[in-house]
Design a protein around this motif. Sequence first.
Motif, PDB file in Angstrom:
ATOM      1  N   GLU A 132     -32.240  10.007 -23.587  1.00  0.00           N
ATOM      2  CA  GLU A 132     -31.826  10.813 -24.733  1.00  0.00           C
ATOM      3  C   GLU A 132     -32.730  12.035 -24.881  1.00  0.00           C
ATOM      4  OE1 GLU A 132     -30.529   6.792 -27.249  1.00  0.00           O
ATOM      5  OE2 GLU A 132     -32.156   8.080 -27.947  1.00  0.00           O
ATOM      6  N   CYS A 154     -27.703   3.901 -27.868  1.00  0.00           N
ATOM      7  CA  CYS A 154     -27.440   5.165 -28.559  1.00  0.00           C
ATOM      8  C   CYS A 154     -27.332   4.976 -30.071  1.00  0.00           C
ATOM      9  CB  CYS A 154     -26.155   5.800 -28.024  1.00  0.00           C
ATOM     10  SG  CYS A 154     -26.275   6.322 -26.296  1.00  0.00           S
ATOM     11  N   ASP A 199     -31.035   9.227 -30.408  1.00  0.00           N
ATOM     12  CA  ASP A 199     -29.673   8.711 -30.242  1.00  0.00           C
ATOM     13  C   ASP A 199     -28.660   9.793 -29.890  1.00  0.00           C
ATOM     14  OD1 ASP A 199     -30.584   6.178 -30.713  1.00  0.00           O
ATOM     15  OD2 ASP A 199     -30.007   6.135 -32.818  1.00  0.00           O
ATOM     16  N   CYS A 200     -29.048  10.824 -29.216  1.00  0.00           N
ATOM     17  CA  CYS A 200     -28.088  11.846 -28.802  1.00  0.00           C
ATOM     18  C   CYS A 200     -28.547  12.470 -27.494  1.00  0.00           C
ATOM     19  CB  CYS A 200     -27.913  12.915 -29.876  1.00  0.00           C
ATOM     20  SG  CYS A 200     -29.279  14.106 -30.005  1.00  0.00           S
ATOM     21  N   CYS A 250     -25.921   9.502 -23.835  1.00  0.00           N
ATOM     22  CA  CYS A 250     -25.177   9.405 -25.097  1.00  0.00           C
ATOM     23  C   CYS A 250     -24.157  10.525 -25.231  1.00  0.00           C
ATOM     24  CB  CYS A 250     -26.150   9.443 -26.281  1.00  0.00           C
ATOM     25  SG  CYS A 250     -27.275   8.023 -26.346  1.00  0.00           S
TER      26      CYS A 250
END
Length: 775
Positions: A596, A587, A600-601, A605
């Motif tokens: 994801e 993440c 990174d979200c 995550c």
Amino acid sequence: MNTKQTHTPVFATTLGLALCAGLLPVTGCNLSKQGGGHEEVGAQVAPLFGPGGVLMDLELWYSADVGITAPGGTVTTWNDRAANGNHLTATGGNEPSLVDSSLNFNPGVSFDAAQWLERATGVNAPGLNGTAEKTAFFVISGSSNGGSALYLGRSTPINQRNIAYGWSTTDSDGLNPGDHHAAYVSGPTPTFNGKWASKTASATLAETHIYRFDNSNGDLLSQFIPAVDGVPGSPLVVPSANSDFAPDLIPFHIVVGAKRAVGGGGFDTHFDGTLHEALVFSWDLNGAEMARVEANLGLKYGISLSQDYVASDASTVFWDVLGHTTYNNDIAGIGRDDGGEVLQKQARSASEDRLVTIGLGNIAATNAANTGTFGSDLSFMMWGNNDGNTSMDVAYTGTPSHRMGRVWQINETGSVGAVQVCIPPSAGMTHLLVNNTDASFTTGTVEFPLSVVGADYCTDMGDFADNAFFTFGTSQCGNGTIDMGESCDDGVQNGPGGACSATCLLNDGESCTNSGACNSGFCNTTSGLCATATCVDMFMNQDETDVDCGGAICSTCADGMMCVMNSDCMSMVCDTMSTNTCLMATCGDMVQNGDETDEDCGGSCGSTCDTGEDCASNNDCISLVCDSGMTDTCLAATCMDMVQNGDESDVDCGGSCGATCANGDACSADSDCMSMHCDSNLCATEPVDAGMPDSGMADGGTGDAGMGDGGAGDGGANNGDAGTPVPSAGAIGGGGCTVAAGNEQAPSAPSQIAFWVVAALFAVRRKRFSAHKRG
């Protein structure tokens, strides 16, 4: 003179249909089965159909694809498919083996010199008649020694006959090695009464054949005629009396795979080979009936016959010998004949020099495993070849430069459908060539490229046209001819004509030792043949960064596999600075990977995606609001999105939403609450403080008495008083004031307005006082 009875096949078919339609009680109907496999037989059910539509007088029927019980591949029971229930068993270590794809993708029962199956000794075998005329058929492969494939015997009454069917490898008792013979025994003393050896020398024991024994009259040995693959031999010759192949004296005993010694004292000869099917009729079938049975067995087992192939309806000819005069070699085919109990979905000839395998839709490990279906009953596709040379020495104009001299012709009946055609890669073919009218493939030829499928080179194509021709073509390097695309044949700069401007490379299917020698750039070192590289060939080729992954052609590589850039990896993260391997998705790797929803979200995550980033559900967003089904992006928090987000203390209230939380809602300050009172992080109504003077105004709604010391007293009349403070009974104790009900005059409208104004001012005053006390 013996007159043969004619068994009308239409009767068997019509009877079977009537039974299955419920006109007569019967179980086990399966008139149009498209499946296959080993059928475990429990209660005996009379068959509705027989091979070739011949069912009447069927005494014994053993077929390796039905009625076998073989735990762990060891045959313990082989059930009789005929109505007489002459089931065979084996115990005590003498069990033969079941081979699933023994002959033409169909199973067989394999015997060695110490294995056999038998009907229980001392028990009469129902339906057998020692005096009746008989016709027997056996499908045998791989036999390597003498023995009795099937034996029938009876001892009482004395003058009834016994018949044994078998073949010998010895030269005792006047038999020649390799002779196929039948014994006919009369009287109480076993006597061998016949042998034959008129078949050509090619009918060796190791080959695959349909053996037939036709006894037209039980009292005339000269009319006991054998045949191999439908070709009759000479009548039996009676040599000197002896006891070889004599049956034991056990009533109606049946043994498969061995021959009992005289008197039943053990076994003195065994069969070593594979038995696929055995049938015995208690009648001398006429020529048409025998031909239909043999056509049925020939189709099922890929055995080439020199006669017309006729279906169970006695009228459908699915291979016409005279109509394919040049192509009656290595005949094989696929087909569905419900009335003949045969459903062959893939096939290849049983001949040793067979090349072609054709399957309905595809080619599976066994015929039973093929999931293809025929369009209708009595649908067949047969093929045979001209026995031409298999070397690629015939010039061809097209993509391949040469073709094979051997040519096949198709005969199609009914509705078959798309097929797959395969040939061993050692043949060096690159294309299947199909021409509907021209056996020389001069014009109108359709080329189908071959590709590797398992251990063969195959192509999927549509349905062959009836009477179409096909063969195989290739382009060869070093064949002495400058083929298409070559400026020389061997790649060597020598000879007339000057330097060779191009290197001759090997085509798919030709032997190779390195990929640089192949036109495709890939030498399959497992098979030793050039092949077209693919993403599933278990080799690292093309622009792959690891075996069958990475690069621009194949799919991405899993974690830990080799890579040269991020796009080679499933995680989209390649460790290009160190190991050049694909790294696990995290993440914080600044790449959208794993599950994801944006970089990174989201996904694993958590609720980490900001406004405008991609999402799949509310849980992906910081705002906990995903515009699912519309923009699929995270939305900004609002005071009416029905989610507690932003700085709200509860759903859509508090924080920047102001004093909007109702009593019971969560709060962090008085300013979050409509009551302006946050108590223990919950909005609540502030209690009235004791000792504070009230408004002094009469409450018309509640009947308060008006101004006085203490709080407002209950019990006043609805109309209140005139505004004069009157002490209540509770004033002594610090309570409120009350006024007697009934005579007070209601205040005027201006007085009511003044009352509510004063009450409101007093409430504000009290609120500030309470806040002051808490401060």
